[in-house]
Design a protein around this motif. Sequence first.
Motif, PDB file in Angstrom:
ATOM      1  N   GLN A  30      99.398  49.156  15.020  1.00  0.00           N
ATOM      2  CA  GLN A  30     100.679  49.796  14.307  1.00  0.00           C
ATOM      3  C   GLN A  30     101.751  49.447  15.187  1.00  0.00           C
ATOM      4  OE1 GLN A  30     100.920  53.227  12.261  1.00  0.00           O
ATOM      5  NE2 GLN A  30     101.351  52.046  10.320  1.00  0.00           N
ATOM      6  N   GLU A  31     101.789  50.142  16.213  1.00  0.00           N
ATOM      7  CA  GLU A  31     102.903  50.332  17.215  1.00  0.00           C
ATOM      8  C   GLU A  31     103.255  49.184  18.165  1.00  0.00           C
ATOM      9  OE1 GLU A  31     102.067  54.080  19.330  1.00  0.00           O
ATOM     10  OE2 GLU A  31     102.001  55.138  17.666  1.00  0.00           O
ATOM     11  N   LYS A  32     102.092  48.552  18.756  1.00  0.00           N
ATOM     12  CA  LYS A  32     102.457  47.446  19.642  1.00  0.00           C
ATOM     13  C   LYS A  32     101.783  46.190  19.394  1.00  0.00           C
ATOM     14  CE  LYS A  32     104.131  50.579  22.394  1.00  0.00           C
ATOM     15  NZ  LYS A  32     105.726  50.550  22.731  1.00  0.00           N
ATOM     16  N   GLY A  33     100.709  46.195  18.529  1.00  0.00           N
ATOM     17  CA  GLY A  33     100.142  44.992  18.413  1.00  0.00           C
ATOM     18  C   GLY A  33      98.891  44.856  19.137  1.00  0.00           C
ATOM     19  N   THR A  34      98.401  43.640  19.315  1.00  0.00           N
ATOM     20  CA  THR A  34      97.192  43.525  20.068  1.00  0.00           C
ATOM     21  C   THR A  34      97.213  42.372  21.152  1.00  0.00           C
ATOM     22  OG1 THR A  34      96.301  41.898  18.613  1.00  0.00           O
ATOM     23  CG2 THR A  34      95.494  44.164  18.334  1.00  0.00           C
ATOM     24  N   LYS A  35      96.166  42.244  22.121  1.00  0.00           N
ATOM     25  CA  LYS A  35      96.560  41.168  23.044  1.00  0.00           C
ATOM     26  C   LYS A  35      95.120  40.187  22.855  1.00  0.00           C
ATOM     27  CE  LYS A  35      96.887  40.060  27.952  1.00  0.00           C
ATOM     28  NZ  LYS A  35      96.864  40.816  29.455  1.00  0.00           N
ATOM     29  N   LYS A  36      95.306  38.925  22.824  1.00  0.00           N
ATOM     30  CA  LYS A  36      94.370  38.092  22.500  1.00  0.00           C
ATOM     31  C   LYS A  36      94.013  37.235  23.742  1.00  0.00           C
ATOM     32  CE  LYS A  36      95.316  37.898  17.721  1.00  0.00           C
ATOM     33  NZ  LYS A  36      96.365  39.084  17.691  1.00  0.00           N
ATOM     34  N   ILE A  37      93.043  37.022  24.568  1.00  0.00           N
ATOM     35  CA  ILE A  37      92.513  36.173  25.394  1.00  0.00           C
ATOM     36  C   ILE A  37      91.305  35.480  25.158  1.00  0.00           C
ATOM     37  CG2 ILE A  37      92.089  36.256  27.931  1.00  0.00           C
ATOM     38  CD1 ILE A  37      93.074  38.906  28.075  1.00  0.00           C
ATOM     39  N   PHE A  38      91.579  34.290  25.236  1.00  0.00           N
ATOM     40  CA  PHE A  38      90.749  33.052  24.975  1.00  0.00           C
ATOM     41  C   PHE A  38      90.061  32.370  26.287  1.00  0.00           C
ATOM     42  CE2 PHE A  38      93.358  33.540  21.493  1.00  0.00           C
ATOM     43  CZ  PHE A  38      92.620  33.645  20.269  1.00  0.00           C
ATOM     44  N   PHE A  39      88.906  32.550  26.607  1.00  0.00           N
ATOM     45  CA  PHE A  39      88.300  32.099  27.824  1.00  0.00           C
ATOM     46  C   PHE A  39      87.693  30.882  27.488  1.00  0.00           C
ATOM     47  CE2 PHE A  39      87.615  36.700  27.471  1.00  0.00           C
ATOM     48  CZ  PHE A  39      88.241  37.102  28.479  1.00  0.00           C
ATOM     49  N   LYS A  40      88.435  29.778  27.710  1.00  0.00           N
ATOM     50  CA  LYS A  40      88.258  28.388  27.451  1.00  0.00           C
ATOM     51  C   LYS A  40      87.102  27.731  28.156  1.00  0.00           C
ATOM     52  CE  LYS A  40      89.635  24.535  24.990  1.00  0.00           C
ATOM     53  NZ  LYS A  40      88.967  23.534  25.762  1.00  0.00           N
ATOM     54  N   ASN A  41      86.637  28.003  29.310  1.00  0.00           N
ATOM     55  CA  ASN A  41      85.571  27.395  29.890  1.00  0.00           C
ATOM     56  C   ASN A  41      84.247  28.061  29.429  1.00  0.00           C
ATOM     57  OD1 ASN A  41      86.338  29.975  31.219  1.00  0.00           O
ATOM     58  ND2 ASN A  41      85.404  29.251  33.128  1.00  0.00           N
ATOM     59  N   PHE A  42      84.173  29.398  28.906  1.00  0.00           N
ATOM     60  CA  PHE A  42      83.027  29.756  28.319  1.00  0.00           C
ATOM     61  C   PHE A  42      83.036  29.295  26.990  1.00  0.00           C
ATOM     62  CE2 PHE A  42      83.476  32.666  31.693  1.00  0.00           C
ATOM     63  CZ  PHE A  42      82.109  33.304  32.096  1.00  0.00           C
ATOM     64  N   MET A  43      84.105  28.982  26.393  1.00  0.00           N
ATOM     65  CA  MET A  43      83.982  28.467  25.036  1.00  0.00           C
ATOM     66  C   MET A  43      83.286  27.071  24.764  1.00  0.00           C
ATOM     67  SD  MET A  43      86.912  28.287  21.740  1.00  0.00           S
ATOM     68  CE  MET A  43      87.288  30.364  22.018  1.00  0.00           C
ATOM     69  N   ASP A  44      83.981  26.334  25.865  1.00  0.00           N
ATOM     70  CA  ASP A  44      83.661  24.757  25.857  1.00  0.00           C
ATOM     71  C   ASP A  44      82.033  25.035  26.241  1.00  0.00           C
ATOM     72  OD1 ASP A  44      86.024  23.972  25.249  1.00  0.00           O
ATOM     73  OD2 ASP A  44      86.675  23.633  27.450  1.00  0.00           O
ATOM     74  N   ALA A  45      81.500  25.815  27.043  1.00  0.00           N
ATOM     75  CA  ALA A  45      80.112  25.735  27.722  1.00  0.00           C
ATOM     76  C   ALA A  45      79.340  26.007  26.291  1.00  0.00           C
ATOM     77  CB  ALA A  45      79.950  26.989  28.545  1.00  0.00           C
ATOM     78  N   ARG A  46      79.841  27.248  25.442  1.00  0.00           N
ATOM     79  CA  ARG A  46      78.952  27.706  24.221  1.00  0.00           C
ATOM     80  C   ARG A  46      79.087  26.294  23.117  1.00  0.00           C
ATOM     81  NH1 ARG A  46      81.302  32.418  20.431  1.00  0.00           N
ATOM     82  NH2 ARG A  46      80.064  33.686  22.138  1.00  0.00           N
ATOM     83  N   VAL A  47      79.974  25.545  23.047  1.00  0.00           N
ATOM     84  CA  VAL A  47      80.303  24.476  22.229  1.00  0.00           C
ATOM     85  C   VAL A  47      79.135  23.466  22.682  1.00  0.00           C
ATOM     86  CG1 VAL A  47      81.406  22.742  21.248  1.00  0.00           C
ATOM     87  CG2 VAL A  47      82.347  24.993  21.440  1.00  0.00           C
ATOM     88  N   SER A  48      79.267  23.062  23.886  1.00  0.00           N
ATOM     89  CA  SER A  48      78.310  21.995  24.550  1.00  0.00           C
ATOM     90  C   SER A  48      76.753  22.348  24.564  1.00  0.00           C
ATOM     91  CB  SER A  48      78.884  21.683  26.137  1.00  0.00           C
ATOM     92  OG  SER A  48      80.196  21.175  25.918  1.00  0.00           O
ATOM     93  N   TYR A  49      76.514  23.413  25.073  1.00  0.00           N
ATOM     94  CA  TYR A  49      75.001  23.563  25.140  1.00  0.00           C
ATOM     95  C   TYR A  49      74.489  24.350  23.729  1.00  0.00           C
ATOM     96  CZ  TYR A  49      75.927  22.833  29.994  1.00  0.00           C
ATOM     97  OH  TYR A  49      76.061  22.257  31.322  1.00  0.00           O
ATOM     98  N   ILE A  50      74.979  24.828  23.030  1.00  0.00           N
ATOM     99  CA  ILE A  50      74.738  25.646  21.760  1.00  0.00           C
ATOM    100  C   ILE A  50      75.011  24.958  20.375  1.00  0.00           C
ATOM    101  CG2 ILE A  50      74.358  27.821  20.694  1.00  0.00           C
ATOM    102  CD1 ILE A  50      74.966  29.042  23.586  1.00  0.00           C
ATOM    103  N   VAL A  51      76.465  25.163  20.150  1.00  0.00           N
ATOM    104  CA  VAL A  51      77.192  24.879  18.938  1.00  0.00           C
ATOM    105  C   VAL A  51      76.898  23.409  18.264  1.00  0.00           C
ATOM    106  CG1 VAL A  51      79.117  24.626  17.549  1.00  0.00           C
ATOM    107  CG2 VAL A  51      78.818  26.494  19.024  1.00  0.00           C
TER     108      VAL A  51
END
Length: 256
Positions: A30-51
């Motif tokens: 409510q006061e400040k919001g949030t911080k979003k971090i996307f770990f692209k190399n981990f995401m790409d690995a998940r997609v390539s090897y699993i998804v």
Amino acid sequence: VMDAPYRAGDLRHGYQAVVDNLPNDPRIHQEKGTKKIFFKNFMDARVSYIVLPVARQLMDPAQAAKASAEGYLAATLMHEISHELGPDFARRDGKQIDIREVIGPAYSGLEEAKADVVGMFGMKWLVDHNALPAMSKDRLAEYYASYVAGIFRTLRFGTGEAHGRAEMMEFSYLTEQHALTYNAGRYSIDLARIPIALTSLAKEQLQMEATGDRARTEAWFKKYDQMPAELKTALAGTSNIPVDINPVFSFKDDVR
């Protein structure tokens, strides 16, 4: 959006997160919001090897071929953005109460499902309104295929945790609305029906949160969180595919 060159401590073991969206404290939201971090190399690995391997095994081949790392990233981005939509607090007897407390144990599953579904609703809105030049209506099939492939990937962990319970409900609702159909061991997306189904589901979820209706939320999940036998069989057939990545870093393990 960044690459993570190294993880240490507890982050090296078990589930490998591809996103951080913190903190969870509604007062800070409510006061400040949030911080979003996307770990692209981990995401790409998940997609390539699993998804993508899971998609190729469980989905219509032509639609599985449309699932992509870019589509998965887009769906994940919209998911995290959509966490910000909806109330952090409800009012009871003139008092402001954390929405998690009002809705109770079902809240985590509801919130994860809301982020998924509202995110995909938002994706189509952006495409329809030409908000992002890189997107076109022809690419919606890629985003929907990547989203459904992600559902199958999550459901392999079971439904005991919030994300699994959320996506089991989403899957059940989409099949009920014939936006997903099963035939001879594979699932197909009805590209005409899925945006309609996601729109109606988004409305339902946002109303649950807006009203803080615990009974309505619990009844909804009770109706939709059972895994059908054919899906259990289909998921069991993916046992040859890893359930998560196990990162190996170029740094030596004795780094301090």
